[in-house]
Design a protein around this motif. Structure first.
Motif, PDB file in Angstrom:
ATOM      1  N   MET A   1       0.841  -1.164   0.000  1.00 32.72           N
ATOM      2  CA  MET A   1       0.000   0.000   0.000  1.00 32.72           C
ATOM      3  C   MET A   1       0.893   1.236   0.000  1.00 32.72           C
ATOM      4  O   MET A   1       1.841   1.307   0.754  1.00 32.72           O
ATOM      5  CB  MET A   1      -0.895   0.003   1.239  1.00 32.72           C
ATOM      6  CG  MET A   1      -1.789   1.207   1.318  1.00 32.72           C
ATOM      7  SD  MET A   1      -2.839   1.240   2.786  1.00 32.72           S
ATOM      8  CE  MET A   1      -3.768  -0.243   2.579  1.00 32.72           C
ATOM      9  N   ILE A   2       0.593   2.142  -0.862  1.00 29.75           N
ATOM     10  CA  ILE A   2       1.349   3.388  -0.947  1.00 29.75           C
ATOM     11  C   ILE A   2       0.478   4.505  -0.405  1.00 29.75           C
ATOM     12  O   ILE A   2      -0.639   4.706  -0.867  1.00 29.75           O
ATOM     13  CB  ILE A   2       1.758   3.708  -2.393  1.00 29.75           C
ATOM     14  CG1 ILE A   2       2.642   2.604  -2.961  1.00 29.75           C
ATOM     15  CG2 ILE A   2       2.446   5.051  -2.479  1.00 29.75           C
ATOM     16  CD1 ILE A   2       2.907   2.738  -4.433  1.00 29.75           C
ATOM     17  N   LYS A   3       0.951   5.190   0.595  1.00 27.49           N
ATOM     18  CA  LYS A   3       0.259   6.368   1.104  1.00 27.49           C
ATOM     19  C   LYS A   3       0.992   7.579   0.547  1.00 27.49           C
ATOM     20  O   LYS A   3       2.060   7.939   1.012  1.00 27.49           O
ATOM     21  CB  LYS A   3       0.270   6.396   2.627  1.00 27.49           C
ATOM     22  CG  LYS A   3      -0.605   5.338   3.254  1.00 27.49           C
ATOM     23  CD  LYS A   3      -2.057   5.624   2.971  1.00 27.49           C
ATOM     24  CE  LYS A   3      -2.949   4.626   3.674  1.00 27.49           C
ATOM     25  NZ  LYS A   3      -4.344   4.785   3.289  1.00 27.49           N
TER      26      LYS A   3
ATOM     27  N   LEU B   1      11.996 -10.090  -9.792  1.00 21.60           N
ATOM     28  CA  LEU B   1      10.842  -9.552  -9.078  1.00 21.60           C
ATOM     29  C   LEU B   1      11.142  -9.436  -7.595  1.00 21.60           C
ATOM     30  O   LEU B   1      10.837  -8.419  -6.966  1.00 21.60           O
ATOM     31  CB  LEU B   1       9.615 -10.438  -9.305  1.00 21.60           C
ATOM     32  CG  LEU B   1       8.347 -10.053  -8.547  1.00 21.60           C
ATOM     33  CD1 LEU B   1       7.884  -8.654  -8.925  1.00 21.60           C
ATOM     34  CD2 LEU B   1       7.264 -11.081  -8.781  1.00 21.60           C
ATOM     35  N   GLU B   2      11.753 -10.458  -7.026  1.00 19.17           N
ATOM     36  CA  GLU B   2      12.101 -10.425  -5.610  1.00 19.17           C
ATOM     37  C   GLU B   2      13.066  -9.280  -5.303  1.00 19.17           C
ATOM     38  O   GLU B   2      12.905  -8.569  -4.302  1.00 19.17           O
ATOM     39  CB  GLU B   2      12.731 -11.753  -5.193  1.00 19.17           C
ATOM     40  CG  GLU B   2      13.058 -11.821  -3.729  1.00 19.17           C
ATOM     41  CD  GLU B   2      13.633 -13.149  -3.300  1.00 19.17           C
ATOM     42  OE1 GLU B   2      13.761 -13.345  -2.087  1.00 19.17           O
ATOM     43  OE2 GLU B   2      13.966 -13.978  -4.164  1.00 19.17           O
ATOM     44  N   ILE B   3      14.038  -9.060  -6.157  1.00 18.58           N
ATOM     45  CA  ILE B   3      14.978  -7.948  -5.971  1.00 18.58           C
ATOM     46  C   ILE B   3      14.249  -6.614  -6.040  1.00 18.58           C
ATOM     47  O   ILE B   3      14.472  -5.730  -5.206  1.00 18.58           O
ATOM     48  CB  ILE B   3      16.115  -8.009  -7.014  1.00 18.58           C
ATOM     49  CG1 ILE B   3      17.010  -9.222  -6.738  1.00 18.58           C
ATOM     50  CG2 ILE B   3      16.915  -6.717  -7.047  1.00 18.58           C
ATOM     51  CD1 ILE B   3      17.977  -9.543  -7.863  1.00 18.58           C
ATOM     52  N   PHE B   4      13.361  -6.453  -7.017  1.00 14.85           N
ATOM     53  CA  PHE B   4      12.599  -5.213  -7.146  1.00 14.85           C
ATOM     54  C   PHE B   4      11.785  -4.944  -5.883  1.00 14.85           C
ATOM     55  O   PHE B   4      11.791  -3.827  -5.354  1.00 14.85           O
ATOM     56  CB  PHE B   4      11.678  -5.281  -8.370  1.00 14.85           C
ATOM     57  CG  PHE B   4      10.781  -4.082  -8.508  1.00 14.85           C
ATOM     58  CD1 PHE B   4      11.268  -2.886  -8.992  1.00 14.85           C
ATOM     59  CD2 PHE B   4       9.446  -4.154  -8.143  1.00 14.85           C
ATOM     60  CE1 PHE B   4      10.450  -1.766  -9.106  1.00 14.85           C
ATOM     61  CE2 PHE B   4       8.618  -3.054  -8.251  1.00 14.85           C
ATOM     62  CZ  PHE B   4       9.121  -1.855  -8.740  1.00 14.85           C
TER      63      PHE B   4
ATOM     64  N   LYS C   1      10.101  -1.503  -1.486  1.00 14.42           N
ATOM     65  CA  LYS C   1       9.829  -1.397  -0.051  1.00 14.42           C
ATOM     66  C   LYS C   1      10.633  -0.309   0.644  1.00 14.42           C
ATOM     67  O   LYS C   1      10.348   0.031   1.786  1.00 14.42           O
ATOM     68  CB  LYS C   1      10.031  -2.745   0.612  1.00 14.42           C
ATOM     69  CG  LYS C   1       8.968  -3.735   0.159  1.00 14.42           C
ATOM     70  CD  LYS C   1       9.004  -5.035   0.888  1.00 14.42           C
ATOM     71  CE  LYS C   1       7.875  -5.906   0.359  1.00 14.42           C
ATOM     72  NZ  LYS C   1       7.768  -7.172   1.043  1.00 14.42           N
ATOM     73  N   PHE C   2      11.607   0.266  -0.043  1.00 13.47           N
ATOM     74  CA  PHE C   2      12.392   1.350   0.544  1.00 13.47           C
ATOM     75  C   PHE C   2      11.891   2.731   0.128  1.00 13.47           C
ATOM     76  O   PHE C   2      12.444   3.740   0.535  1.00 13.47           O
ATOM     77  CB  PHE C   2      13.876   1.202   0.200  1.00 13.47           C
ATOM     78  CG  PHE C   2      14.534   0.096   0.973  1.00 13.47           C
ATOM     79  CD1 PHE C   2      14.882   0.274   2.300  1.00 13.47           C
ATOM     80  CD2 PHE C   2      14.770  -1.132   0.386  1.00 13.47           C
ATOM     81  CE1 PHE C   2      15.469  -0.746   3.030  1.00 13.47           C
ATOM     82  CE2 PHE C   2      15.359  -2.164   1.102  1.00 13.47           C
ATOM     83  CZ  PHE C   2      15.701  -1.980   2.429  1.00 13.47           C
TER      84      PHE C   2
ATOM     85  N   SER D   1       2.885  -4.396   0.437  1.00 10.75           N
ATOM     86  CA  SER D   1       2.622  -4.745  -0.957  1.00 10.75           C
ATOM     87  C   SER D   1       2.008  -6.139  -1.020  1.00 10.75           C
ATOM     88  O   SER D   1       2.106  -6.931  -0.086  1.00 10.75           O
ATOM     89  CB  SER D   1       3.910  -4.695  -1.791  1.00 10.75           C
ATOM     90  OG  SER D   1       4.808  -5.709  -1.379  1.00 10.75           O
ATOM     91  N   ASN D   2       1.375  -6.402  -2.121  1.00 12.74           N
ATOM     92  CA  ASN D   2       0.779  -7.701  -2.401  1.00 12.74           C
ATOM     93  C   ASN D   2       1.144  -8.020  -3.840  1.00 12.74           C
ATOM     94  O   ASN D   2       1.026  -7.159  -4.719  1.00 12.74           O
ATOM     95  CB  ASN D   2      -0.738  -7.640  -2.212  1.00 12.74           C
ATOM     96  CG  ASN D   2      -1.401  -8.985  -2.364  1.00 12.74           C
ATOM     97  OD1 ASN D   2      -0.776 -10.020  -2.154  1.00 12.74           O
ATOM     98  ND2 ASN D   2      -2.663  -8.978  -2.716  1.00 12.74           N
TER      99      ASN D   2
END
Length: 86
Positions: free
Chosen positions: A1-3, A44-47, A53-54, A61-62
């Protein structure tokens, strides 16, 4: 989720992350949906773990992985333009 304060925040993501090929503002539990294009699940995992996430404002995220796609609009268009011949 992006606020985030504005949708331009998400548009800026595509400038810094070329992996982001679409972004959508949602009326759901999540504020935005990003469509990303990756070579494989390792990328994808690296992204997700080293980039997304930073970003300030990203709270969670989902991830959904598309296995296949059927373009229904193309099928409906072809069906509507076919002429029955005798």
């Amino acid at each position: 989720m992006i606020k985030a304060d504005s949708f331009s925040f998400v548009l800026d993501l595509s400038i810094y992350f070329p992996e982001v090929i679409e972004s959508h503002h949602l009326a759901s539990a999540y504020d935005y949906m990003l469509k990303v294009l990756m070579e494989d699940t390792d990328k994808l995992e690296i992204f997700l773990s080293e980039k997304l996430k930073f970003i300030q404002g990203v709270q969670k995220s989902n991830t959904l992985i598309i296995l296949s796609t059927v373009n229904l609009s193309a099928i409906n268009y072809r069906a509507s333009t076919q002429v029955e011949t005798l």
